[in-house]
Design a protein around this motif. Structure first.
Motif, PDB file in Angstrom:
ATOM      1  N   ASP A   1      45.181 -31.630 -24.054  1.00 39.82           N
ATOM      2  CA  ASP A   1      45.826 -31.533 -25.441  1.00 39.82           C
ATOM      3  C   ASP A   1      45.708 -29.965 -25.831  1.00 39.82           C
TER       4      ASP A   1
ATOM      5  N   GLU B   1      48.068 -25.197 -26.124  1.00 44.69           N
ATOM      6  CA  GLU B   1      47.805 -24.102 -27.030  1.00 44.69           C
ATOM      7  C   GLU B   1      47.219 -22.843 -26.500  1.00 44.69           C
TER       8      GLU B   1
ATOM      9  N   THR C   1      45.023 -27.730 -32.092  1.00 49.40           N
ATOM     10  CA  THR C   1      44.951 -28.909 -31.004  1.00 49.40           C
ATOM     11  C   THR C   1      43.582 -29.218 -30.933  1.00 49.40           C
TER      12      THR C   1
ATOM     13  N   HIS D   1      52.101 -29.554 -33.729  1.00 48.02           N
ATOM     14  CA  HIS D   1      51.012 -29.783 -33.069  1.00 48.02           C
ATOM     15  C   HIS D   1      49.797 -30.021 -33.648  1.00 48.02           C
TER      16      HIS D   1
END
Length: 898
Positions: free
Chosen positions: A437, A441, A458, A509
């Protein structure tokens, strides 16, 4: 149609995609190191050091260990063929400017190494072409000015340029949309492959062992030490293991038992090469256009470009990494690369007619916070890690290799590197789904503006106290520390009582709650919220969530725990039961390995409270220094307690309505501990301190009672005007009171004598402790820096850029230090800066510093190139109190009767 007939413009139009073929680099035509250098067929049976991974940082470490005389005792093994193109590929940039001193020192060391090798006649591809950083926004220009200010103070030549001056430095750039740039003339670039080949060649000449196609299958552990490395070509007994596995580093960590947790996940990264372009100058500067998320440089007469897109694509999403390094390259994704290519063609228009060589899509490892990972693992005392270099191996590997080699040979880290140390992570950060995850980013942070209190969107909601939903409903805006969601401030408009509470300004996100951010270098949008919370803490009462603080129970059957902590702590911990002592845990040089409070729960039982960011570091230090016979037991109880702080002159009123314990100053004095009942809950550890200098208590509540106690405190607190408060208000309180925090003001190189805490060191008692000898010597000789508080005098908080930490401090027009923590003092009504003052002589060396020297100077703080005069203090200022004791008693009587 052949590739040579098509250009970048064709791709941008979507009319053509180049075939999958290699660009014509000599090192990628099948040449392998084994055909040019004498590699070992098999590893030796014994070695001092085994390096697992032959990428850039592994090669650099091998070279530096050889330079320190450990050549014949060091072996490097790699699962693939040494020198595979993808392992030694990168931008080749050398230099740059960083706000963090450790990172800047690493970059400088890398550049210095390459220059020295080049001057000695080795081919590294080095050229001093300078680096040109472009800015499209005012915030980026301010960021550059801040970087320039600290870089110049530390001796790096930097210049701010107008758009016209940028165009003169590189006439092929499109400059109509930029506001200016930053020029670093002594930066340069190298050929990463040639650099690594040179380092490897020199290391082998000094007797190092290098084995390719040698896969590590297990690392054998005994008594919390790695004792051997098992490979497909034999077992190597060793004294140290170094994990330089790059994107495989996490997998290499899992080859031990217990696993060494290395939080790294690969993401795709793109390099685009062109064939030679007539307009390209061989001395073209290395171009960084962070607002466009791209970088460009001259390479073999053409251009090489890459970028860090805002949202990246994870590689090997299912967690299965290839054994062969050649499979590290992914299929090109021109659709994903399109946005970066568009920015490149915009910035260098002549590139539109360039004939393309190849687009590489190579997987690189990224850490959860985008910084490099180095240091000794918390699980094993002789296992080091150096990874997560992203695509900047050439820029970082030289410095990191030098640092780790010195650390291993000397046994002591040559510099404090908390921001890069693997101890900054928790096991939770090694969760694969979390990393997957977060890695979407993280690459985009590389070219982001380093605004204060930066955070990720995230990987949120990992750790939450039981009262998190209540805080969220009260309008909390959260930041994250060590995985904990911690309120930064409270916005009433975001509470459940507000009709705007459901609004969210965050992206798809982000987590489903409000996250703190600061997108300005000037007065932040949360200024008034934090100010109101600050006022409640000082004038009435506020409730704060301290649950993220690291908490440890330490006990023994007999007196062993007291003896052990006396040796670990620099203050005298043999206090009465019910007392609290603030102490440091020093290393052999007298620096802070931990800064904590100890409450004596029973004769043989202590509770330790440490900063949130020290949870792994503190736990590791205790495990390694407590007796190995098991006579003293340590337990990390951070997640067992909800910690609620009641702060302010009316805190006693609120708490007294919920407990039968006498809370008077005489019965429950400052810096003391009691176990009490609150409401219907029992076994609550109450400590009379707030960590900010204000009146109040911190309640350590077993989690099952956390919500009950919170609800009761809020209910009672309403009639006293109680307000929720967050971290920003707490930060202002402690800065104004001149309180130092570990990881911000203190580190492993800071001693108590340098930060005004000599009174907390038991040098006048015949009790040995770690670091005593160093502190005795320092007290005898004097210190070379002193901790100060600076209050800016001519700064306008409404229009001027703020100090956010890392600003140069000048005394009588000479650079003497850097601010560590800064904030607005709501009582002093001005910006307040904390930091250390040094005395540099004409040679740039540090001389001894005295209080008289500090107080005699005229001070300025440089904020983005503008110096603001400041007054200096060595002691906490005396701040007015809202309620003197008699007035407070009258107020309480009135409130209670009503």
């Amino acid at each position: 149609m052949s590739q040579q007939c098509h250009t970048s413009a064709d791709i941008l139009k979507g009319s053509w995609y180049p075939p999958h073929q290699y660009h014509q680099h000599d090192q990628e035509k099948g040449m392998h190191i084994s055909s040019t250098l004498p590699l070992d067929e098999s590893p030796p049976k014994k070695a001092k050091v085994v390096i697992c991974g032959g990428g850039m940082v592994g090669t650099s470490l091998l070279y530096h260990l050889a330079e320190l005389g450990w050549g014949s005792d060091t072996v490097l093994v790699d699962q693939a063929r040494i020198g595979a193109a993808s392992s030694w590929r990168g931008s080749g940039f050398l230099g740059g400017v960083k706000l963090i001193k450790t990172e800047m020192n690493i970059l400088r060391t890398s550049k210095k190494l390459v220059k020295e090798l080049s001057e000695a006649g080795h081919d590294t591809g080095w050229k001093q072409c300078g680096s040109l950083h472009l800015a499209r926004t005012r915030n980026r220009m301010t960021h550059f000015r801040k970087m320039k200010a600290i870089a110049e103070a530390r001796g790096t030549e930097c210049y701010m340029l107008t758009p016209e001056e940028v165009a003169k430095k590189c006439d092929i750039l499109h400059t109509s949309d930029i506001l200016g740039g930053m020029w670093v003339p002594k930066d340069g670039a190298c050929d990463p492959y040639k650099l690594c080949y040179t380092l490897l060649k020199l290391a082998i000449e000094k007797g190092t062992h290098v084995v390719e196609k040698c896969q590590v299958t297990r690392i054998i552990v005994h008594n919390q030490r790695a004792v051997a490395v098992e490979t497909t070509k034999g077992i190597i007994e060793c004294d140290y293991v170094i994990n330089t596995g790059g994107l495989w580093a996490r997998n290499v960590g899992q080859l031990t038992e217990p696993h060494v947790k290395v939080p790294v996940h690969p993401a795709e990264h793109y390099f685009l090469y062109t064939y030679p372009i007539e307009e390209i100058d061989p001395q073209m500067p290395a171009i960084r256009d962070p607002d466009g998320n791209i970088y460009l440089r001259e390479y073999n007469g053409g251009l090489m470009g890459g970028g860090f897109e805002k949202w990246a694509k994870p590689a090997f999403e299912h967690g299965i990494l290839p054994d062969d390094v050649e499979e590290r390259d992914q299929l090109e994704d021109w659709d994903h690369f399109h946005i970066l290519l568009k920015e490149m063609l915009h910035r260098i228009p002549v590139m539109k007619n360039a004939v393309l060589g190849r687009l590489y899509n190579t997987a690189y490892g990224f850490s959860p916070d985008h910084r490099w990972i180095i240091g000794m693992s918390p699980e094993l005392s002789n296992y080091f890690v150096a990874t997560a270099l992203r695509s900047g191996g050439s820029n970082a590997a030289g410095g990191i290799g030098s640092l780790l080699a010195d650390w291993i040979v000397s046994g002591i880290s040559p510099m404090d590197a908390y921001d890069l140390d693997i101890l900054r992570f928790l096991p939770a950060h090694n969760n694969r789904r979390f990393l997957l995850d977060r890695v979407r980013e993280v690459p985009g942070l590389h070219y982001g503006i380093a605004f204060p209190f930066g955070d990720c969107e995230t990987g949120r909601c990992i750790r939450m106290s039981p009262i998190f939903p209540k805080l969220k409903a009260a309008g909390a805006v959260f930041g994250q520390v060590m995985g904990y969601e911690r309120p930064s401030y409270f916005d009433p408009a975001k509470s459940l009582d507000s009709k705007d509470a459901g609004d969210s300004e965050h992206s798809e996100h982000s987590a489903p709650f409000h996250m703190a951010y600061s997108d300005t270098w000037t007065k932040p949008h949360w200024f008034d919220f934090a100010g109101q919370e600050y006022a409640a803490c000082r004038e009435r009462v506020a409730i704060l969530d301290y649950s993220s603080f690291a908490k440890f129970d330490i006990w023994s059957k007999g007196n062993e725990v007291v003896q052990a902590l006396q040796y670990l702590c620099s203050n005298d911990v043999d206090i009465p039961v019910g007392g609290i002592i603030h102490t440091g845990m020093q290393n052999s040089h007298g620096g802070y390995e931990n800064d904590c409070s100890l409450a004596r729960i029973a004769p043989n039982h202590y509770m330790m409270i440490a900063p949130s960011i020290q949870q792994t570091r503190c736990s590791t230090w205790l495990k390694r220094n407590l007796p190995g016979d098991g006579s003293v037991v340590m337990s990390d109880v951070t997640s067992m307690y909800t910690a609620i702080c009641l702060m302010g002159p009316l805190a006693r009123c609120v708490l007294s309505e919920l407990t039968d314990i006498d809370l008077s100053t005489k019965a429950f004095p400052f810096f003391s501990f009691k176990e009490l009942d609150v409401g219907l809950a029992n076994s609550i550890r109450a400590m009379n301190l707030t960590h900010t200098g204000e009146l109040g208590w911190v309640l350590y509540i077993p989690n099952e009672y956390g919500l009950h106690v919170y609800n009761n405190l809020v209910s009672i607190g309403k009639k006293y005007g109680m307000r929720h408060a967050g971290y920003y208000a707490m930060r202002s309180l402690r800065i104004e009171k001149f309180y130092a925090f570990w990881g911000q003001d203190l580190d492993s190189t800071t001693t108590p004598l340098e930060c005004g805490r000599g009174f907390r060191v038991k040098l006048n008692k015949d009790i040995d402790f770690i670091g005593r000898e160093a502190l005795v010597q320092q007290k005898k000789e004097g210190v070379k820096r002193l901790y100060v508080q600076l209050q800016l005098e001519d700064h306008d908080i409404e229009v001027d850029p703020w100090a956010w930490g890392g600003e140069p401090i000048y005394r009588d027009d000479r650079f003497v230090g850097v601010t560590t923590t800064t904030g607005y003092g709501y009582t002093l009504q001005n910006l307040v800066c904390l930091g250390f003052v040094r005395n540099f002589n004409e040679k740039g060396e540090m001389d001894f510093v005295t209080p008289e020297y500090v107080m005699a100077g005229n001070y300025e703080v440089d904020i983005g190139g503008v110096r603001y005069s400041a007054t200096v203090r060595l002691r906490s200022p005396t701040l007015p109190t809202k309620f003197p004791e008699p007035q407070l008693d009258r107020y309480l009587a009135t409130r209670i009767s009503s």
